[in-house]
Design a protein around this motif. Structure first.
Motif, mmCIF file in Angstrom:
data_model
loop_
_atom_site.group_PDB
_atom_site.id
_atom_site.type_symbol
_atom_site.label_atom_id
_atom_site.label_comp_id
_atom_site.label_asym_id
_atom_site.label_seq_id
_atom_site.Cartn_x
_atom_site.Cartn_y
_atom_site.Cartn_z
ATOM 1 N N UNK A 255 -0.258 9.729 -2.456
ATOM 2 C CA UNK A 255 0.550 10.908 -3.331
ATOM 3 C C UNK A 255 1.303 9.381 -3.925
ATOM 4 N N UNK A 256 1.407 8.751 -3.129
ATOM 5 C CA UNK A 256 3.010 7.803 -4.308
ATOM 6 C C UNK A 256 3.917 7.472 -3.376
ATOM 7 N N UNK A 257 4.147 8.586 -2.421
ATOM 8 C CA UNK A 257 5.613 8.812 -1.962
ATOM 9 C C UNK A 257 6.260 7.684 -0.643
ATOM 10 N N UNK A 258 4.857 6.968 -0.166
ATOM 11 C CA UNK A 258 5.236 6.027 0.337
ATOM 12 C C UNK A 258 4.436 4.857 0.607
ATOM 13 N N UNK A 259 5.005 3.448 0.937
ATOM 14 C CA UNK A 259 4.125 2.767 0.671
ATOM 15 C C UNK A 259 3.393 2.664 2.762
ATOM 16 N N UNK A 260 1.944 2.359 2.119
ATOM 17 C CA UNK A 260 1.001 2.276 3.723
ATOM 18 C C UNK A 260 2.000 1.117 4.677
ATOM 19 N N UNK A 261 2.350 1.392 6.077
ATOM 20 C CA UNK A 261 3.476 0.777 6.945
ATOM 21 C C UNK A 261 2.009 -1.039 7.136
ATOM 22 N N UNK A 262 2.212 -1.692 6.873
ATOM 23 C CA UNK A 262 1.567 -2.811 7.442
ATOM 24 C C UNK A 262 1.565 -3.480 8.957
ATOM 25 N N UNK A 263 2.719 -3.463 8.850
ATOM 26 C CA UNK A 263 2.818 -3.812 10.244
ATOM 27 C C UNK A 263 2.079 -2.070 11.904
ATOM 28 N N UNK A 264 1.467 -2.584 12.359
ATOM 29 C CA UNK A 264 0.461 -1.636 13.387
ATOM 30 C C UNK A 264 1.428 -0.837 14.154
ATOM 31 N N UNK A 265 2.243 -1.743 15.193
ATOM 32 C CA UNK A 265 3.043 -1.620 15.591
ATOM 33 C C UNK A 265 4.016 -0.376 15.222
ATOM 34 N N UNK A 266 4.944 -0.863 14.449
ATOM 35 C CA UNK A 266 6.019 -0.371 13.492
ATOM 36 C C UNK A 266 5.410 1.582 13.239
ATOM 37 N N UNK A 267 3.714 1.450 13.245
ATOM 38 C CA UNK A 267 2.856 2.290 13.130
ATOM 39 C C UNK A 267 3.382 3.837 13.875
ATOM 40 N N UNK A 268 2.517 2.706 15.311
ATOM 41 C CA UNK A 268 2.247 3.349 16.431
ATOM 42 C C UNK A 268 3.190 3.946 16.549
ATOM 43 N N UNK A 269 4.343 3.126 16.773
ATOM 44 C CA UNK A 269 5.800 3.664 17.464
ATOM 45 C C UNK A 269 5.933 5.002 16.624
ATOM 46 N N UNK A 270 6.320 5.078 14.821
ATOM 47 C CA UNK A 270 6.550 5.781 14.463
ATOM 48 C C UNK A 270 5.436 7.347 15.059
#
Length: 489
Positions: free
Chosen positions: A141-156
């Motif tokens: 939807x464009x409400x969030x930018x895609x996370x580039x840092x895989x580790x931060x995404x995995x931690x989320x």
């Protein structure tokens, strides 16, 4: 790993200690490793399943952000969400769907049967798949930018305090916090520990003390009528609240000690004056998830009256199905949906009746009636939530009030109920007093207010309350490391 286990008593202080000792740029590594260790404590393969979901959402959202072609963005979203739903459906619903299909084939006298599927349900899979779906939809939807840092995404997706039973986090709520500098704050740490203490008390002293009595009655409900069924149902209403909200208190407290903020998931729901209000105060993060990602996309309040009510009912039926792969859970959700529809349809006539009866200046009476209505609906629905089968639930509902008038005035009936639940007369009285105390607190305390016993101005009285809770946990709590109810969802 359970919050109420000896292992967690060692695990969390070690993680929190090293968290503040490490350089800020390396703390995400510690939290990610600790979160997967925490999750895979039960079974290693659970971590592999979560990793696959993480890889899917990371790749899907990165692909979405790399193109402006609507068709490709739709394709990437469908692939990612479809994978999450497939994983959730296979592990949680495949057995139920195949069994229901076989029952239908039997009724229709059709030869042939589908194979039976039996898989172990990964703990917390409903929570992290929903978080993954909401994140992907927000990026689309464009409400969030895609996370580039895989580790931060995995931690989320895997952050251990909320991983197993919520709260259900949004990416915009949690991901930025992993990039902020968290410094140790003694006041915040005390506040977090206080929440942990309160959560352990609710779980180990209240919920786990009520659980055996509930299990005894609901394990064989056809052996009872009236009083034992009613008491066990009331006990379960308090048990599930203290169990689930206790987990959330511990999760929020642990995160707060390390400097992270998790959203409130409960706001004294049994003090609600309507079923609609109950759902704004019970499992808040799940309710807002269904509102934002199911109800509004279905049309929400737009369209005609019939469309609005059908959207609402669909949401609550899906909410019931989210809780468990059984018709009892679906009916549980349906009851809540129907009650809210009834409340909205009768709002104008009820208001007119209050005006005509001159009760507008007596809010204590109208609110009291609303609370009694809400508790009655919620407790009735809990029967389907807790019953082991649909026939058991129907029996309990049919016999809940059977002979109750005579039993309430009969000391022998109370003795028989206590014996059936495996407690003494005094034990039954204490459990009933505990339930009443929880409900009264919900009615009297202001919304969002922390337990006043832990928030007193007098330092001496406040510390006395802390010591009292610790002693109750040690000597009156269940130390058998009983699993939290919502682990099964």
């Amino acid at each position: 790993m359970l919050f109420n286990s000896r292992e967690f008593l060692i695990f969390f202080p070690v993680v929190a200690g090293f968290f503040f000792l490490l350089p800020p740029s390396r703390r995400w590594v510690l939290l990610l490793a600790a979160s997967y260790f925490f999750y895979m404590w039960a079974r290693v393969e659970y971590g592999l399943i979560m990793l696959l979901v993480t890889l899917s959402s990371y790749a899907g959202t990165r692909a979405m952000s790399s193109t402006s072609d609507p068709k490709l963005r739709n394709l990437f979203l469908l692939a990612d969400v479809g994978f999450c739903l497939f994983v959730l459906g296979y592990y949680k619903y495949a057995g139920f769907l195949f069994s229901s299909a076989n029952d239908l084939l039997s009724v229709l006298s059709v030869d042939g049967r589908l194979p039976q599927i039996s898989t172990a349900l990964p703990i917390g899979i409903s929570f992290y798949t929903f978080m993954s779906i909401s994140y992907s939809v927000d990026v689309y939807r464009g409400h969030q930018k895609a996370e580039r840092h895989f580790g931060i995404h995995a931690l989320y997706l895997s952050f251990f305090p909320h991983l197993v039973a919520g709260p259900i986090m949004r990416s915009e709520e949690l991901r930025p916090q992993f990039r902020q500098l968290q410094t140790f704050d003694s006041d915040r740490a005390v506040d977090g520990l206080r929440l942990v203490l309160w959560g352990l008390f609710k779980k180990m002293v209240v919920a786990d003390s009520l659980a055996p009595a509930v299990t005894e009655i609901y394990g064989n409900p056809s052996a009872y009528t009236g009083l034992p069924l009613l008491i066990a149902t009331l006990f379960f209403a308090i048990q599930i609240y203290c169990d689930f909200s206790g987990y959330c208190d511990i999760a929020i407290g642990c995160a707060r000690l390390m400097g992270f903020t998790l959203p409130v998931n409960f706001d004294r729901p049994y003090g609600s004056r309507s079923v609609g209000e109950f759902w704004r105060r019970w499992h808040i993060t799940l309710g807002t998830w269904f509102r934002d990602y199911v109800y509004i996309p279905l049309g929400g309040n737009r369209g005609g009256t019939g469309s609005k009510w059908s959207n609402l009912l669909i949401v609550f039926l899906l909410s019931g199905l989210w809780h468990g792969a059984s018709w009892t859970f679906i009916i549980w959700g349906g009851i809540h949906g129907l009650c809210i529809i009834i409340e909205r349809l009768t709002a104008a006539p009820r208001y007119a009746l209050i005006e005509a009866a001159g009760l507008r200046g007596m809010p204590w009476l109208t609110e009291g009636i609303g609370r009694i209505w809400t508790l009655s609906c919620v407790i009735l629905a809990w029967i389907f939530f807790r019953a082991q089968s649909l026939p058991d639930a129907v029996y309990i509902v049919s016999n809940l009030l059977s002979g109750l008038g005579e039993q309430i005035l009969d000391p022998g009936a109370w003795a028989a109920a206590a014996a059936a639940m495996g407690v003494t007369h005094l034990g039954l009285a204490v459990l009933l007093a505990t339930c009443i105390g929880v409900i009264v607190c919900h009615w009297r305390e202001p919304l969002g207010h922390q337990p006043s016993v832990l928030d007193m101005r007098s330092r001496a009285l406040r510390h006395l309350a802390y010591y009292a809770l610790v002693l109750l946990i040690l000597f009156a709590g269940n130390t058998q490391e009983v699993q939290f109810i919502y682990f099964q969802f």
